[in-house]
Design a protein around this motif. Structure first.
Motif, PDB file in Angstrom:
ATOM      1  N   ASN B  30       0.811   9.630  10.301  1.00 40.09           N
ATOM      2  CA  ASN B  30      -0.616   9.815  10.083  1.00 40.09           C
ATOM      3  C   ASN B  30      -0.992  10.146   8.647  1.00 40.09           C
ATOM      4  O   ASN B  30      -2.136  10.495   8.368  1.00 40.09           O
ATOM      5  CB  ASN B  30      -1.134  10.914  11.008  1.00 40.09           C
ATOM      6  CG  ASN B  30      -1.116  10.494  12.460  1.00 40.09           C
ATOM      7  OD1 ASN B  30      -1.277   9.314  12.768  1.00 40.09           O
ATOM      8  ND2 ASN B  30      -0.876  11.425  13.345  1.00 40.09           N
ATOM      9  N   TYR B  32      -2.012   9.598   4.815  1.00 36.08           N
ATOM     10  CA  TYR B  32      -2.686   8.658   3.939  1.00 36.08           C
ATOM     11  C   TYR B  32      -2.088   8.777   2.538  1.00 36.08           C
ATOM     12  O   TYR B  32      -1.458   9.767   2.203  1.00 36.08           O
ATOM     13  CB  TYR B  32      -4.188   8.968   3.879  1.00 36.08           C
ATOM     14  CG  TYR B  32      -4.976   8.317   4.977  1.00 36.08           C
ATOM     15  CD1 TYR B  32      -4.803   8.693   6.309  1.00 36.08           C
ATOM     16  CD2 TYR B  32      -5.893   7.309   4.704  1.00 36.08           C
ATOM     17  CE1 TYR B  32      -5.511   8.082   7.313  1.00 36.08           C
ATOM     18  CE2 TYR B  32      -6.618   6.694   5.706  1.00 36.08           C
ATOM     19  CZ  TYR B  32      -6.416   7.088   7.010  1.00 36.08           C
ATOM     20  OH  TYR B  32      -7.131   6.475   8.007  1.00 36.08           O
ATOM     21  N   TYR B  36      -5.113  10.039  -7.680  1.00 30.80           N
ATOM     22  CA  TYR B  36      -6.082  10.732  -8.509  1.00 30.80           C
ATOM     23  C   TYR B  36      -5.791  10.457  -9.983  1.00 30.80           C
ATOM     24  O   TYR B  36      -4.659  10.198 -10.375  1.00 30.80           O
ATOM     25  CB  TYR B  36      -6.021  12.249  -8.266  1.00 30.80           C
ATOM     26  CG  TYR B  36      -6.654  12.719  -6.983  1.00 30.80           C
ATOM     27  CD1 TYR B  36      -5.943  12.696  -5.786  1.00 30.80           C
ATOM     28  CD2 TYR B  36      -7.962  13.179  -6.964  1.00 30.80           C
ATOM     29  CE1 TYR B  36      -6.517  13.118  -4.605  1.00 30.80           C
ATOM     30  CE2 TYR B  36      -8.552  13.612  -5.792  1.00 30.80           C
ATOM     31  CZ  TYR B  36      -7.823  13.576  -4.613  1.00 30.80           C
ATOM     32  OH  TYR B  36      -8.401  14.000  -3.445  1.00 30.80           O
ATOM     33  N   PHE B  46     -10.730  11.507  -7.848  1.00 27.35           N
ATOM     34  CA  PHE B  46     -10.253  10.573  -6.834  1.00 27.35           C
ATOM     35  C   PHE B  46     -10.420   9.133  -7.320  1.00 27.35           C
ATOM     36  O   PHE B  46     -11.460   8.762  -7.858  1.00 27.35           O
ATOM     37  CB  PHE B  46     -11.067  10.795  -5.560  1.00 27.35           C
ATOM     38  CG  PHE B  46     -10.804   9.824  -4.447  1.00 27.35           C
ATOM     39  CD1 PHE B  46     -11.538   8.648  -4.339  1.00 27.35           C
ATOM     40  CD2 PHE B  46      -9.850  10.098  -3.491  1.00 27.35           C
ATOM     41  CE1 PHE B  46     -11.318   7.759  -3.302  1.00 27.35           C
ATOM     42  CE2 PHE B  46      -9.621   9.223  -2.448  1.00 27.35           C
ATOM     43  CZ  PHE B  46     -10.360   8.048  -2.357  1.00 27.35           C
ATOM     44  N   GLN B  49      -7.786   5.528  -1.939  1.00 29.13           N
ATOM     45  CA  GLN B  49      -6.994   6.039  -0.815  1.00 29.13           C
ATOM     46  C   GLN B  49      -6.771   4.915   0.187  1.00 29.13           C
ATOM     47  O   GLN B  49      -7.659   4.081   0.394  1.00 29.13           O
ATOM     48  CB  GLN B  49      -7.729   7.195  -0.155  1.00 29.13           C
ATOM     49  CG  GLN B  49      -6.966   7.913   0.949  1.00 29.13           C
ATOM     50  CD  GLN B  49      -7.733   9.138   1.430  1.00 29.13           C
ATOM     51  OE1 GLN B  49      -8.755   9.036   2.078  1.00 29.13           O
ATOM     52  NE2 GLN B  49      -7.231  10.313   1.079  1.00 29.13           N
ATOM     53  N   TYR B  51      -4.200   3.545   3.863  1.00 28.61           N
ATOM     54  CA  TYR B  51      -3.211   3.821   4.896  1.00 28.61           C
ATOM     55  C   TYR B  51      -2.164   2.708   4.969  1.00 28.61           C
ATOM     56  O   TYR B  51      -0.971   2.976   5.066  1.00 28.61           O
ATOM     57  CB  TYR B  51      -3.893   3.972   6.248  1.00 28.61           C
ATOM     58  CG  TYR B  51      -2.937   4.334   7.351  1.00 28.61           C
ATOM     59  CD1 TYR B  51      -2.422   3.351   8.199  1.00 28.61           C
ATOM     60  CD2 TYR B  51      -2.524   5.642   7.530  1.00 28.61           C
ATOM     61  CE1 TYR B  51      -1.518   3.678   9.198  1.00 28.61           C
ATOM     62  CE2 TYR B  51      -1.615   5.971   8.526  1.00 28.61           C
ATOM     63  CZ  TYR B  51      -1.128   4.985   9.352  1.00 28.61           C
ATOM     64  OH  TYR B  51      -0.223   5.306  10.336  1.00 28.61           O
ATOM     65  N   LYS B  52      -2.613   1.481   4.932  1.00 30.29           N
ATOM     66  CA  LYS B  52      -1.676   0.364   4.958  1.00 30.29           C
ATOM     67  C   LYS B  52      -2.309  -0.865   4.314  1.00 30.29           C
ATOM     68  O   LYS B  52      -3.501  -0.881   4.004  1.00 30.29           O
ATOM     69  CB  LYS B  52      -1.243   0.045   6.375  1.00 30.29           C
ATOM     70  CG  LYS B  52      -2.371  -0.336   7.307  1.00 30.29           C
ATOM     71  CD  LYS B  52      -1.856  -0.555   8.716  1.00 30.29           C
ATOM     72  CE  LYS B  52      -2.997  -0.877   9.668  1.00 30.29           C
ATOM     73  NZ  LYS B  52      -2.515  -1.047  11.066  1.00 30.29           N
ATOM     74  N   GLY B  92      -2.323  14.483   4.850  1.00 29.50           N
ATOM     75  CA  GLY B  92      -3.591  14.408   5.552  1.00 29.50           C
ATOM     76  C   GLY B  92      -3.756  15.552   6.511  1.00 29.50           C
ATOM     77  O   GLY B  92      -2.966  16.493   6.532  1.00 29.50           O
ATOM     78  N   LEU B  93      -4.761  15.451   7.322  1.00 30.50           N
ATOM     79  CA  LEU B  93      -5.106  16.533   8.236  1.00 30.50           C
ATOM     80  C   LEU B  93      -3.963  16.878   9.173  1.00 30.50           C
ATOM     81  O   LEU B  93      -3.639  18.040   9.396  1.00 30.50           O
ATOM     82  CB  LEU B  93      -6.344  16.141   9.038  1.00 30.50           C
ATOM     83  CG  LEU B  93      -6.820  17.166  10.060  1.00 30.50           C
ATOM     84  CD1 LEU B  93      -7.216  18.450   9.354  1.00 30.50           C
ATOM     85  CD2 LEU B  93      -7.999  16.604  10.840  1.00 30.50           C
ATOM     86  N   ASN B  94      -3.330  15.881   9.722  1.00 29.85           N
ATOM     87  CA  ASN B  94      -2.312  16.128  10.736  1.00 29.85           C
ATOM     88  C   ASN B  94      -1.046  16.762  10.186  1.00 29.85           C
ATOM     89  O   ASN B  94      -0.341  17.462  10.908  1.00 29.85           O
ATOM     90  CB  ASN B  94      -1.976  14.829  11.460  1.00 29.85           C
ATOM     91  CG  ASN B  94      -3.148  14.316  12.280  1.00 29.85           C
ATOM     92  OD1 ASN B  94      -4.059  15.064  12.581  1.00 29.85           O
ATOM     93  ND2 ASN B  94      -3.131  13.054  12.620  1.00 29.85           N
ATOM     94  N   PHE B  97      -2.936  20.134   4.892  1.00 31.65           N
ATOM     95  CA  PHE B  97      -3.351  19.980   3.503  1.00 31.65           C
ATOM     96  C   PHE B  97      -2.568  20.883   2.573  1.00 31.65           C
ATOM     97  O   PHE B  97      -2.522  20.653   1.384  1.00 31.65           O
ATOM     98  CB  PHE B  97      -4.847  20.237   3.363  1.00 31.65           C
ATOM     99  CG  PHE B  97      -5.677  19.174   4.015  1.00 31.65           C
ATOM    100  CD1 PHE B  97      -6.529  19.473   5.046  1.00 31.65           C
ATOM    101  CD2 PHE B  97      -5.580  17.873   3.597  1.00 31.65           C
ATOM    102  CE1 PHE B  97      -7.284  18.485   5.655  1.00 31.65           C
ATOM    103  CE2 PHE B  97      -6.326  16.870   4.196  1.00 31.65           C
ATOM    104  CZ  PHE B  97      -7.184  17.179   5.226  1.00 31.65           C
ATOM    105  N   LEU B 100      -0.072  18.968   0.552  1.00 29.36           N
ATOM    106  CA  LEU B 100      -0.423  17.976  -0.447  1.00 29.36           C
ATOM    107  C   LEU B 100       0.104  18.428  -1.797  1.00 29.36           C
ATOM    108  O   LEU B 100      -0.284  19.456  -2.301  1.00 29.36           O
ATOM    109  CB  LEU B 100      -1.941  17.798  -0.518  1.00 29.36           C
ATOM    110  CG  LEU B 100      -2.578  17.001   0.598  1.00 29.36           C
ATOM    111  CD1 LEU B 100      -4.087  16.971   0.414  1.00 29.36           C
ATOM    112  CD2 LEU B 100      -2.030  15.594   0.648  1.00 29.36           C
TER     113      LEU B 100
END
Lengths: 118, 112
Positions: B30, B32, B36, B46, B49, B51-52, B92-94, B97, B100
């Motif tokens: 999950n 991303y 930056y 930023f 961004q 994912y794929k 990411g959230l899952n 953070f 990161l």
């Protein structure tokens, strides 16, 4: 919109003194972060908050405290400053959306506070 | 913890295309990939961004292969003002953070 603002821009402290750095955002973001950046280095996360009234430790939390009493403000405190805390401090805020395969996050950064501890 | 590896520095000339590759072998399902840009004495900004596959915006493109273990930031026709440090982040959230990590980034120098 001002985006993310930080107060003060510069500060010089003596060892043992205390101070509070203020971060404010006007984008109604839920998430806020405090980072420090030492010369030639990347940013390291100190503390972060996922909402009003909640805070959590990041990668380098020792020597710092934070508070998020209002959604738009995130305060970083140094209770007893040390020379090792000489750094540039950046605040950031973000929304978090839910993508099809997980989550995403774009952080908006403030201009930074340059802190020197003598 | 998804660690990233990117070149320390790169040099280019105005008008050239610059490709900066980031390696992230243990990227989570999950996570991303985010890039930056940071100019001296400023906070990071930023850029892009994804994912794929491929993501493109007005300033850059992001290429992500099927295994997602690396990604390439592509800056078309760079100018002197693109001289900056570029950071690749994975998370990411899952995955939290707090994980990161900006790392030391890639210092891009664009010359006339």
């Amino acid at each position: 919109n001002a985006g993310v603002t930080q107060t003060p821009k510069f500060r010089v402290l003596k060892t043992g003194q205390s101070m509070t750095l203020l971060c404010a955002q006007d984008m109604n973001h839920e998430y806020m972060y405090w980072y420090r950046q030492d010369p030639g280095m990347g940013l390291r996360l100190i503390h972060y908050s996922v909402g009003e009234g909640t805070t959590a430790k990041g990668e380098v939390p020792d020597g710092y405290n934070v508070s998020r009493l209002k959604k738009q403000n995130f305060l970083l405190g140094l209770e007893s400053a040390a020379p090792s805390q000489t750094s540039v401090y950046f605040c950031a805020s973000s929304y978090t959306g839910q993508g099809l395969d997980g989550s995403y996050n774009e952080q908006f950064f403030g201009p930074g506070t340059r802190l020197t501890v003598l | 913890l998804a660690k990233t590896t990117q070149p320390i520095s790169m040099d280019s000339y105005e008008g050239q295309e610059v490709n900066i590759t980031c390696s992230h072998n243990n990227i989570a399902t999950n996570d991303y990939i985010t890039w930056y840009q940071q100019f001296p004495s400023q906070g990071p900004r930023f850029i892009i961004q994804g994912y794929k596959t491929k993501v493109t915006n007005e300033v850059a493109s992001l290429f992500i292969p099927a295994d997602r273990k690396s990604s390439t930031l592509s800056l078309p026709r760079v100018s002197l003002s693109d001289t900056a440090v570029y950071y690749c982040l994975v998370g990411g959230l899952n995955t939290g953070f707090q994980k990161l990590v900006f790392g030391t980034g890639t210092r891009l120098l664009v010359s006339p």
